[in-house]
Design an enzyme around this catalytic site. Structure first.
Site, short mmCIF file in Angstrom:
data_model
loop_
_atom_site.label_atom_id
_atom_site.label_comp_id
_atom_site.label_asym_id
_atom_site.label_seq_id
_atom_site.Cartn_x
_atom_site.Cartn_y
_atom_site.Cartn_z
N HIS A 118 35.95 23.69 34.32
CA HIS A 118 35.78 24.74 35.33
C HIS A 118 34.28 25.01 35.47
O HIS A 118 33.51 24.86 34.52
CB HIS A 118 36.51 25.99 34.85
CG HIS A 118 36.61 27.10 35.84
ND1 HIS A 118 35.55 27.93 36.13
CD2 HIS A 118 37.64 27.54 36.60
CE1 HIS A 118 35.92 28.83 37.02
NE2 HIS A 118 37.19 28.61 37.33
N ASP A 194 37.09 26.80 25.89
CA ASP A 194 37.54 27.64 27.00
C ASP A 194 39.06 27.67 26.95
O ASP A 194 39.72 26.70 27.30
CB ASP A 194 37.03 27.05 28.31
CG ASP A 194 37.59 27.74 29.55
OD1 ASP A 194 38.40 28.67 29.41
OD2 ASP A 194 37.24 27.31 30.67
N GLN A 197 43.19 28.91 30.10
CA GLN A 197 44.46 28.40 30.59
C GLN A 197 45.48 28.14 29.48
O GLN A 197 46.58 27.67 29.76
CB GLN A 197 44.24 27.10 31.37
CG GLN A 197 43.39 27.26 32.62
CD GLN A 197 44.07 28.10 33.68
OE1 GLN A 197 45.28 28.26 33.68
NE2 GLN A 197 43.29 28.64 34.61
N LYS A 220 44.59 36.30 33.06
CA LYS A 220 45.41 35.10 33.11
C LYS A 220 46.54 35.13 32.07
O LYS A 220 47.33 34.20 31.99
CB LYS A 220 44.54 33.86 32.92
CG LYS A 220 43.54 33.62 34.04
CD LYS A 220 42.72 32.36 33.78
CE LYS A 220 41.56 32.22 34.75
NZ LYS A 220 41.99 31.97 36.12
N CYS A 360 37.39 25.48 41.54
CA CYS A 360 36.18 25.67 40.74
C CYS A 360 35.97 24.50 39.77
O CYS A 360 35.57 24.69 38.61
CB CYS A 360 36.22 26.98 39.98
SG CYS A 360 36.19 28.43 41.04
#
Length: 405
Positions: A118, A194, A197, A220, A360
């Protein structure tokens, strides 16, 4: 499980253009259960005060709730509470880490990321490499997932930071962070993950991942916008200096100098996202009560079902792994001859919310030879009926546009 859970999310009773809402844009943001909405409302209605700054009753109540949220985050990811820093979201967390990296990197050093990142895990590294003279190195793909041979080949003694997504927001693939972190640590690199997700869809434990830093966003994972978490190993955070200065992050201040508060407060200057952190704590309570193993099992069953159905659509090109092992319920694809935005608009007229664009992740889309793609992403409240409605709508959209041609 599905029927009971859907009752917890009032927005799912909405209608879009006269059609029942089918929300399949969860990789962008998830919907919020009543428990989260009520926690935020309760704070503003009954306990609104600043934290850490007062001895009056409201201030003490607000502080207890805010710090309780930190404890919940720590337990949820298996961290120590001193290792949990509240931020505005994943993007801010990654920017802070990259800024710290700027104190460490020198000309000739390397930062290794992947082509699937991302922009939030790409642009900060571009900038810090430009400022320091370090080199930004990319690992690429094989069979819709990270090429582990390429990744390992690009690790070397010059690699100082490795930063990558736990789960790709486009490909849906799960990167084997445990293995990658082991390789990275062998060359002395810091490992940044990261988890935006993954943390709301899979059980995530920082000890088993053995990452040095991990970041994610509340919105999220069924929490509010405007809050996120930066986890860092205590021994590393102790060494790193603060980057934002002001109230709350100090131990003492004189006219010419200051000293910093202990962890984690030296990294939380100013008024923090109090209501948002409390809302995140409520979201974690909600997920913990459901049990993340059950959440993962539900989404895996549903994702495997949807993947099989998508693969049956003629003219559909899927990006990412073609089998459901090592992936989550995030599916990006294109339909031959149709622009993704046209398809997304047609689906919206049927009440189905999906995402269209570059997500993104422009370097990844360029690597795939695409300017944009459709993305469908699942959450714990989605059902097989949602998936069936999507497949039917995609087939009808194909027929409609091809009929116009």
């Amino acid at each position: 499980m599905e029927a009971r859970i859907r009752q917890d999310f009032p927005i799912l009773d909405s209608q879009i253009k006269g059609e029942p809402l089918i929300y399949l844009d969860n990789a962008a943001t998830s919907q919020k259960p009543v428990r989260v909405i009520q926690a935020i409302t309760d704070y503003y209605q009954r306990r609104n005060a600043n934290v850490h700054r007062g001895v009056h009753t409201l201030a003490e109540q607000a502080t207890r709730q805010y710090e309780a949220a930190r404890d919940k985050v720590a337990a949820f990811i298996g961290a120590q509470r001193e290792e949990v820093i509240f931020t505005r979201g994943t993007t801010e967390g990654l920017n802070l880490i990259a800024a710290w990296a700027g104190r460490v990197l020198q000309a000739g050093d390397e930062v290794l990321i992947t082509v699937m990142e991302h922009h939030a895990n790409l642009i900060p590294w571009q900038e810090v490499c430009r400022q320091t003279g370090a080199k930004l190195v990319y690992a690429y793909l094989k069979d819709g997932r990270l090429d582990l041979v390429d990744f390992r080949a690009k690790l070397n003694s010059r690699t100082k930071f490795v930063s990558l997504a736990h789960v790709s927001n486009v490909l849906g693939c799960i990167n084997p962070v445990e293995e990658l972190a082991s390789w990275a640590h062998q060359v002395g690199a810091y490992v940044v993950v990261d988890a935006a997700q993954s943390v709301g869809h899979l059980p995530v434990q920082v000890a088993s991942l053995d990452c040095d830093f991990l970041v994610f966003s509340g919105h999220k994972m069924y929490g509010p916008t405007g809050v996120g978490v930066l986890y860092g190993k205590k021994e590393i955070l102790t060494k790193f200096p603060p980057l934002v200065f002001g109230g709350e992050m100090i131990a003492s201040v004189s006219e010419q100098e200051a000293s910093w508060a202990d962890l984690p407060y030296k990294f939380e200057a100013g008024t923090p996202p109090i209501a948002e952190a409390i809302g995140l704590g409520a979201a974690i309570d909600y997920l913990a009560d459901l049990d993340m193993a059950r959440v993962e099992a539900h989404e895996r069953e549903l994702g495997a079902y949807l993947l099989a159905a998508l693969k049956q659509i003629e003219g559909l090109t899927l990006y990412g792994p073609t089998e459901f092992q090592q992936r989550v319920g995030v599916f990006s694809f294109n339909l031959a001859g149709l622009h993704p935005h046209d398809v997304a608009t047609a689906l919206d007229y049927q009440g189905i919310a999906v995402r269209a664009g570059h997500h993104c992740a422009q370097p990844l889309l360029t690597y795939l030879g695409q300017g944009s793609a459709l993305r469908v992403s699942l959450a714990l409240y989605n059902t097989k009926e949602d998936c069936q409605a999507l497949i039917k709508a995609l087939e009808e959209t194909k027929e409609f546009f091809h009929g116009l041609g």
